[in-house]
Design a protein around this motif. Structure first.
Motif, short mmCIF file in Angstrom:
data_model
loop_
_atom_site.label_atom_id
_atom_site.label_comp_id
_atom_site.label_asym_id
_atom_site.label_seq_id
_atom_site.Cartn_x
_atom_site.Cartn_y
_atom_site.Cartn_z
N GLU A 27 0.84 -1.22 0.00
CA GLU A 27 0.00 0.00 0.00
C GLU A 27 0.87 1.26 0.00
O GLU A 27 0.34 2.37 -0.15
CB GLU A 27 -0.90 0.02 1.25
N GLY A 28 2.17 1.11 0.20
CA GLY A 28 3.06 2.28 0.22
C GLY A 28 2.90 3.13 1.47
O GLY A 28 3.13 4.35 1.43
N ASN A 29 2.54 2.49 2.57
CA ASN A 29 2.35 3.26 3.82
C ASN A 29 3.67 3.64 4.47
O ASN A 29 3.71 4.52 5.32
CB ASN A 29 1.53 2.44 4.83
N TRP A 30 4.75 2.95 4.11
CA TRP A 30 6.05 3.21 4.73
C TRP A 30 7.16 2.78 3.78
O TRP A 30 6.90 2.10 2.78
CB TRP A 30 6.17 2.48 6.08
N TRP A 31 8.37 3.18 4.10
CA TRP A 31 9.54 2.79 3.30
C TRP A 31 10.72 2.58 4.23
O TRP A 31 10.72 3.06 5.37
CB TRP A 31 9.85 3.84 2.23
N VAL A 32 11.72 1.86 3.74
CA VAL A 32 12.91 1.57 4.56
C VAL A 32 13.83 2.79 4.53
O VAL A 32 14.17 3.30 3.46
CB VAL A 32 13.65 0.32 4.03
N GLN A 33 14.21 3.25 5.73
CA GLN A 33 15.10 4.42 5.83
C GLN A 33 15.68 4.43 7.24
O GLN A 33 14.92 4.41 8.22
CB GLN A 33 14.28 5.70 5.58
N ASP A 34 16.98 4.46 7.36
CA ASP A 34 17.58 4.46 8.69
C ASP A 34 17.06 5.65 9.51
O ASP A 34 16.82 6.74 8.98
CB ASP A 34 19.11 4.54 8.59
N ALA A 35 16.91 5.42 10.81
CA ALA A 35 16.34 6.45 11.69
C ALA A 35 17.17 7.72 11.66
O ALA A 35 16.63 8.84 11.75
CB ALA A 35 16.23 5.91 13.11
N ALA A 36 18.50 7.59 11.55
CA ALA A 36 19.35 8.78 11.52
C ALA A 36 19.11 9.57 10.23
O ALA A 36 19.01 10.80 10.24
CB ALA A 36 20.82 8.38 11.64
N ALA A 37 19.00 8.86 9.11
CA ALA A 37 18.77 9.53 7.82
C ALA A 37 17.46 10.31 7.85
O ALA A 37 17.36 11.41 7.28
CB ALA A 37 18.74 8.50 6.70
N ALA A 38 16.46 9.76 8.55
CA ALA A 38 15.14 10.40 8.57
C ALA A 38 15.18 11.74 9.30
O ALA A 38 14.30 12.59 9.11
CB ALA A 38 14.12 9.47 9.23
N LEU A 39 16.20 11.95 10.14
CA LEU A 39 16.25 13.19 10.93
C LEU A 39 16.59 14.42 10.09
O LEU A 39 16.29 15.54 10.50
CB LEU A 39 17.25 13.02 12.08
N ALA A 40 17.20 14.23 8.93
CA ALA A 40 17.53 15.41 8.09
C ALA A 40 16.24 16.14 7.69
O ALA A 40 16.16 17.36 7.79
CB ALA A 40 18.31 14.95 6.86
N VAL A 41 15.24 15.37 7.26
CA VAL A 41 13.98 16.01 6.85
C VAL A 41 13.22 16.52 8.08
O VAL A 41 12.59 17.58 8.04
CB VAL A 41 13.13 15.05 6.00
N ARG A 42 13.32 15.79 9.20
CA ARG A 42 12.65 16.30 10.41
C ARG A 42 13.24 17.66 10.78
O ARG A 42 12.53 18.55 11.22
CB ARG A 42 12.84 15.32 11.58
N MET A 43 14.57 17.82 10.59
CA MET A 43 15.19 19.11 10.90
C MET A 43 14.77 20.20 9.89
O MET A 43 14.66 21.36 10.24
CB MET A 43 16.70 18.98 10.94
N LEU A 44 14.55 19.80 8.65
CA LEU A 44 14.11 20.79 7.65
C LEU A 44 12.69 21.26 7.98
O LEU A 44 12.34 22.40 7.72
CB LEU A 44 14.16 20.17 6.25
N ASP A 45 11.87 20.35 8.55
CA ASP A 45 10.49 20.67 8.97
C ASP A 45 9.66 21.19 7.79
O ASP A 45 9.19 22.34 7.81
CB ASP A 45 10.55 21.71 10.12
N PRO A 46 9.46 20.35 6.78
CA PRO A 46 8.72 20.81 5.58
C PRO A 46 7.25 21.10 5.89
O PRO A 46 6.64 20.41 6.70
CB PRO A 46 8.83 19.61 4.63
N LYS A 47 6.71 22.12 5.23
CA LYS A 47 5.30 22.48 5.42
C LYS A 47 4.54 22.23 4.11
O LYS A 47 5.14 22.31 3.02
CB LYS A 47 5.20 23.98 5.76
N PRO A 48 3.22 21.97 4.21
CA PRO A 48 2.44 21.74 3.00
C PRO A 48 2.60 22.89 2.01
O PRO A 48 2.61 24.06 2.41
CB PRO A 48 0.99 21.64 3.51
N ASP A 49 2.75 22.53 0.74
CA ASP A 49 2.84 23.47 -0.39
C ASP A 49 4.13 24.30 -0.44
O ASP A 49 4.29 25.12 -1.35
CB ASP A 49 1.63 24.42 -0.42
#
Ligand SMILES: C[S@@+](CC[C@H](N)C(=O)[O-])C[C@H]1O[C@@H](n2cnc3c(N)ncnc32)[C@H](O)[C@@H]1O
Length: 425
Positions: A210-232
């Motif tokens: 269903e594409g609900n999730w993807w494989v990505q190391d937890a550390a790698a995921a923090l780069a986008v969490r730090m960017l904090d993207p907003k809709p649009d």
């Protein structure tokens, strides 16, 4: 582990596949480059060949340190690899000696007349090795090569280097990033990623199709969490393929343009987007010479680097690299940072990330960027689940494999969020 399989015939295709992979790495090819070497194996044998090869590569010096005490002279490379495989199966996997020794003797008998001549030696050596569990347990973890170990010790000390090596030795379980509002299998980590308790066949797990999730190391995921993207928001993902971070940005509702120099890697990014039902603009271009039509609100720069933060999952890396590429990579990273700041709108934010353990590709790169761009401001990380100890003096986020020892570690990464001044052109 894999006990039932020790009774297989000595012609075991998985062991032969593992030996091809190990031989390829020792000749300088990465595991990723060697997919063809095991392409014809049945799925179960392929998975077992990969597991065995990873395990031998993670323990190669440890195996040699025991083997050398039983060998009067160095055997030819293919025989030595059979001995290494047998040693790791016996002592790391705890497999039954009878099956492992028979399999090794079968493999060496198959290796031509000179191999056949070594059958007695292989039998005798592995029988001696099979009772060395205590010696094996007391061996230190596999040491990083000097070009990596020395800068790690200079930055954090010998104790940290040893802890990092212990984390490398343990390997890594798969982490998953999940779309907002969806769930993923596994244990939730403090930063919001999920960690599976075993590798297994990922594509069979609930939510994959269903594409609900993807494989990505937890550390790698923090780069986008730090960017904090907003809709649009308009966000450029520079050096985007195969797209773990593009998926995060698109799932947050941002209008993403993914740029990468490699068309084949972008094909994987496209497949990942399709599976997850997400969209992004895709551009095959050299980021140094590409200009967006509109200046973006944010740029994510996950720059090419030594990848030394990923050794838990890629134990072949220390065996195929010699550190000679690092100066060139550092120069490219600096140019990419400058280019990213240039394309950003005034007041926009840049997240710079590398999956590296080397300060030259992290802390030092940030310091040099601030010296070149004195008006740029560092915004220290403010994300769920990180420890204050991971924040550097200049406000970057340093992640290391020895963090979260009770949870199974994380990849090494350096991440920094920069704000371009409003007054900049
Ligand atoms: C660390 S990987 C990116 C991983 C990706 N961000 C992800 O999360 O899946 C670095 C990428 O940089 C790309 N690359 C290297 N030099 C580049 C350049 N000059 N311009 C654009 N992409 C480049 C490589 O092809 C590679 O895909």
């Amino acid at each position: 582990m894999d006990k039932a399989k020790t009774t297989r015939s000595p012609q075991d295709p998985a062991r032969k596949g593992a030996l091809r992979l190990i031989g390829g790495v020792l000749e300088g090819q990465s595991l990723a480059e060697q997919a063809g070497a095991i392409a014809r194996l049945a799925p179960q044998d392929k998975a077992r060949a990969q597991r065995l090869a990873l395990s031998v590569l993670r323990n190669i010096d440890r195996a040699d340190s025991l083997l050398v005490t039983h060998l009067s002279r160095k055997p030819r490379p293919d025989v030595l690899n059979i001995l290494r495989l047998g040693t790791v199966e016996l002592l790391e996997h705890g497999e039954a000696p009878h099956g492992v020794v028979n399999a090794a003797v079968g493999l060496v008998r198959n290796a031509g007349p000179k191999g056949r001549a070594a059958a007695g030696m292989v039998n005798a050596v592995l029988r001696k090795i099979s009772v060395q569990q205590t010696d094996w347990a007391s061996l230190r973890p596999e040491e990083m090569p000097g070009w990596l170990r020395d800068p790690v010790i200079a930055k954090w000390g010998a104790g940290v280097a040893l802890n990092i090596e212990a984390a490398h030795q343990q390997g890594a379980l798969p982490d998953l990033s999940v779309k907002p509002g969806q769930s993923a299998p596994g244990e939730r980590l403090p930063t919001g990623s999920f960690r599976l308790r075993e590798a297994g066949q990922i594509s069979r797990l609930p939510g994959y199709a269903e594409g609900n999730w993807w494989v990505q190391d937890a550390a790698a995921a923090l780069a986008v969490r730090m960017l904090d993207p907003k809709p649009d928001e308009l966000i450029v993902d520079l050096c985007a393929a195969p797209g773990g971070k593009t998926l995060q940005l698109a799932a947050a509702g941002a209008a993403v343009t993914a740029v990468d120099i490699s068309a084949p890697r972008l094909e994987r990014l496209r497949e990942n987007l399709d599976r997850c039902g997400l969209t992004a603009g895709i551009v095959a271009a050299d980021a140094l010479h590409w200009t967006p039509a509109t200046a973006p609100d944010a740029v994510l720069l996950d720059a090419p680097c030594s990848a030394t933060g990923t050794i838990r999952r890629h134990p072949d890396l220390p065996l195929i690299r010699d550190g000679s590429a690092i100066a060139g990579l550092c120069e490219l990273q600096a140019r990419l940072i400058d280019r990213a700041l240039e394309m950003l709108r005034p007041g926009g934010r840049l997240v710079f990330a590398t999956c590296s353990l080397l300060p030259a590709e992290g802390e030092d790169q940030l310091a040099a960027a601030l010296a070149r761009h004195p008006a740029v401001v560092v915004e220290p990380p403010d994300v769920e689940g990180i420890s204050p100890d991971w924040i550097t003096a200049r406000g970057g986020l340093r992640l290391r494999p020895d963090y979260w020892p009770d949870l199974g570690g994380m990849d090494g990464f350096f991440i920094a969020r920069l704000r371009k001044p409003e007054t900049a052109r």
